[in-house]
Write a protein that holds these residues in place. Structure first.
Motif, PDB file in Angstrom:
ATOM      1  N   ALA A  71      50.290  19.332  55.457  1.00 64.42           N
ATOM      2  CA  ALA A  71      50.664  17.937  55.720  1.00 64.42           C
ATOM      3  C   ALA A  71      51.015  17.745  57.197  1.00 64.42           C
ATOM      4  N   ALA A  72      51.731  18.702  57.771  1.00 65.40           N
ATOM      5  CA  ALA A  72      52.122  18.590  59.189  1.00 65.40           C
ATOM      6  C   ALA A  72      50.881  18.650  60.091  1.00 65.40           C
ATOM      7  N   VAL A  73      49.949  19.516  59.754  1.00 65.86           N
ATOM      8  CA  VAL A  73      48.721  19.627  60.554  1.00 65.86           C
ATOM      9  C   VAL A  73      47.871  18.358  60.387  1.00 65.86           C
ATOM     10  N   ASP A  74      47.764  17.880  59.165  1.00 63.70           N
ATOM     11  CA  ASP A  74      46.984  16.652  58.938  1.00 63.70           C
ATOM     12  C   ASP A  74      47.576  15.481  59.736  1.00 63.70           C
ATOM     13  N   ALA A  75      48.901  15.368  59.722  1.00 68.91           N
ATOM     14  CA  ALA A  75      49.566  14.286  60.467  1.00 68.91           C
ATOM     15  C   ALA A  75      49.301  14.424  61.966  1.00 68.91           C
ATOM     16  N   THR A  76      49.279  15.666  62.435  1.00 70.96           N
ATOM     17  CA  THR A  76      49.006  15.923  63.861  1.00 70.96           C
ATOM     18  C   THR A  76      47.592  15.467  64.218  1.00 70.96           C
ATOM     19  N   VAL A  77      46.650  15.837  63.365  1.00 72.59           N
ATOM     20  CA  VAL A  77      45.253  15.460  63.619  1.00 72.59           C
ATOM     21  C   VAL A  77      45.144  13.936  63.682  1.00 72.59           C
ATOM     22  N   GLU A  78      45.803  13.303  62.742  1.00 74.42           N
ATOM     23  CA  GLU A  78      45.771  11.833  62.651  1.00 74.42           C
ATOM     24  C   GLU A  78      46.360  11.187  63.912  1.00 74.42           C
ATOM     25  N   GLU A  79      47.527  11.704  64.344  1.00 77.81           N
ATOM     26  CA  GLU A  79      48.264  11.070  65.448  1.00 77.81           C
ATOM     27  C   GLU A  79      47.742  11.435  66.831  1.00 77.81           C
ATOM     28  N   HIS A  80      47.405  12.722  66.994  1.00 72.35           N
ATOM     29  CA  HIS A  80      47.109  13.205  68.358  1.00 72.35           C
ATOM     30  C   HIS A  80      45.771  13.904  68.494  1.00 72.35           C
ATOM     31  N   GLY A  81      45.170  14.323  67.365  1.00 74.81           N
ATOM     32  CA  GLY A  81      44.066  15.283  67.443  1.00 74.81           C
ATOM     33  C   GLY A  81      44.673  16.682  67.465  1.00 74.81           C
ATOM     34  N   LEU A  82      43.819  17.693  67.432  1.00 75.94           N
ATOM     35  CA  LEU A  82      44.328  19.075  67.409  1.00 75.94           C
ATOM     36  C   LEU A  82      43.352  19.982  68.143  1.00 75.94           C
ATOM     37  N   ASP A  83      43.859  20.700  69.129  1.00 75.07           N
ATOM     38  CA  ASP A  83      42.999  21.586  69.920  1.00 75.07           C
ATOM     39  C   ASP A  83      43.442  23.043  69.872  1.00 75.07           C
ATOM     40  N   ILE A  84      44.776  23.228  69.800  1.00 75.31           N
ATOM     41  CA  ILE A  84      45.331  24.587  69.897  1.00 75.31           C
ATOM     42  C   ILE A  84      46.338  24.777  68.768  1.00 75.31           C
ATOM     43  N   VAL A  85      46.239  25.917  68.102  1.00 78.48           N
ATOM     44  CA  VAL A  85      47.230  26.249  67.076  1.00 78.48           C
ATOM     45  C   VAL A  85      47.842  27.595  67.452  1.00 78.48           C
ATOM     46  N   LEU A  86      49.136  27.588  67.683  1.00 77.25           N
ATOM     47  CA  LEU A  86      49.848  28.822  68.007  1.00 77.25           C
ATOM     48  C   LEU A  86      50.742  29.190  66.823  1.00 77.25           C
ATOM     49  N   ASN A  87      50.245  30.131  66.016  1.00 76.89           N
ATOM     50  CA  ASN A  87      51.005  30.599  64.838  1.00 76.89           C
ATOM     51  C   ASN A  87      51.947  31.694  65.306  1.00 76.89           C
TER      52      ASN A  87
END
Ligand code: NAD
Length: 252
Positions: A71-87
């Motif tokens: 849900a947090a990742v989906d919201a990020t994609v929706e709001e800002h897009g997503l380029d980098i994921v630092l786990n």
């Protein structure tokens, strides 16, 4: 700026290496989505990033919760897009003989350090594949490459992160998505202070530094710089790599 117009989702961003990465990535122009189970730590990271002029959103997140992560990742994609994921979120278990580690503690280490990374990748990969670009950086450890005495459950978890990262890198390459791991030696954050600093931490730190060819332990910025490199276009032809950042410890 090296991460202009990019958004980075960072777990464990409320302390240590995750906070240093949030500050470093923001200084290079990235919008930061900071996630952590510790809301006080998150608030401090957000204040620091914002005070330095960066853009930051926070998510209270337990990386073990796969649905909340998605849900947090989906919201990020929706709001800002997503380029980098630092786990990057992770825990240690103090220095303990293998046979005395309780199963519950071993499972907690695996749930957070391994399944947490899995959950982050599981949440992000469909989006990154669809857009045909993206960089995943997973925080492993030198313990996951060369092992470490009395850190057996931790080493087990970090070795898994290294090979998991290699596997997804091979899988995602044809989709334009890179995945790499960072493998730091002992770096001065709250984690080793708990693991090794039962006495005077500054004395322990000075003593440990003698084992490092560069004669010091890591600082969070040392690791954040490596994370930045792997996340940036400068590492455009680097994938499936486990980058050791250890002041030379592993070759001494
Ligand atoms: P830290 O304890 O300062 O930070 C870890 C962060 O992870 C904390 O903010 C904590 O709240 C968060 N976290 C823990 N469990 C979580 C969960 N279930 N969900 C979400 N967040 C959670 O430690 P650090 O040194 O910054 O560690 C960051 C990463 O670097 C970890 O994966 C650690 O194993 C790894 N690492 C650290 C060192 C070192 O010497 N500091 C060396 C090698 C690898």
């Amino acid at each position: 700026m090296r991460l202009e117009n990019e958004t980075a989702f960072i777990t464990g961003a409320g302390s240590g290496l995750g906070r240093a990465a949030a500050e470093r990535f923001a200084a290079e122009g990235a919008t930061i989505v900071a996630a952590d189970i510790d809301t006080d730590g998150l608030d401090e990271t957000a204040d620091r990033v914002a005070d330095a002029g960066g853009e930051v959103t926070t998510h209270e997140l337990d990386v073990r919760d796969r649905e909340a992560f998605a849900a947090a990742v989906d919201a990020t994609v929706e709001e800002h897009g997503l380029d980098i994921v630092l786990n990057n979120a992770g825990i240690s278990h103090g220095r303990t003989d293998m046979e005395t580690i309780e199963d519950d503690l071993r499972d907690r280490v695996i749930d957070i350090n391994v399944k947490g990374v899995w959950n982050g990748c599981r949440a992000a990969i469909p989006h990154l594949k669809e857009q045909g670009s993206g960089a995943i950086v997973n925080t492993a450890s030198l313990a996951g490459v060369i092992g470490a005495p009395k850190l057996s459950a931790y080493s087990l978890s970090k070795g898994a992160v290294v090979n998991f990262t290699r596997s997804i890198a091979a899988e995602l390459g044809p989709h334009g998505v890179r995945a790499n791991a960072v493998c730091p030696g002992v770096t001065d954050t709250p984690m080793p202070r708990e693991d090794f600093g039962q006495g005077n931490w500054e004395e322990t730190k000075a003593e440990m530094a003698k084992q490092y060819p560069l004669r010091r332990l890591g600082e969070p910025e040392d690791v954040a710089n490596a994370m930045l490199f792997l996340a940036s276009d400068e590492a455009d032809w680097i994938t499936g790599h486990a980058l050791v950042i250890d002041g030379g410890y592993s070759i001494s």
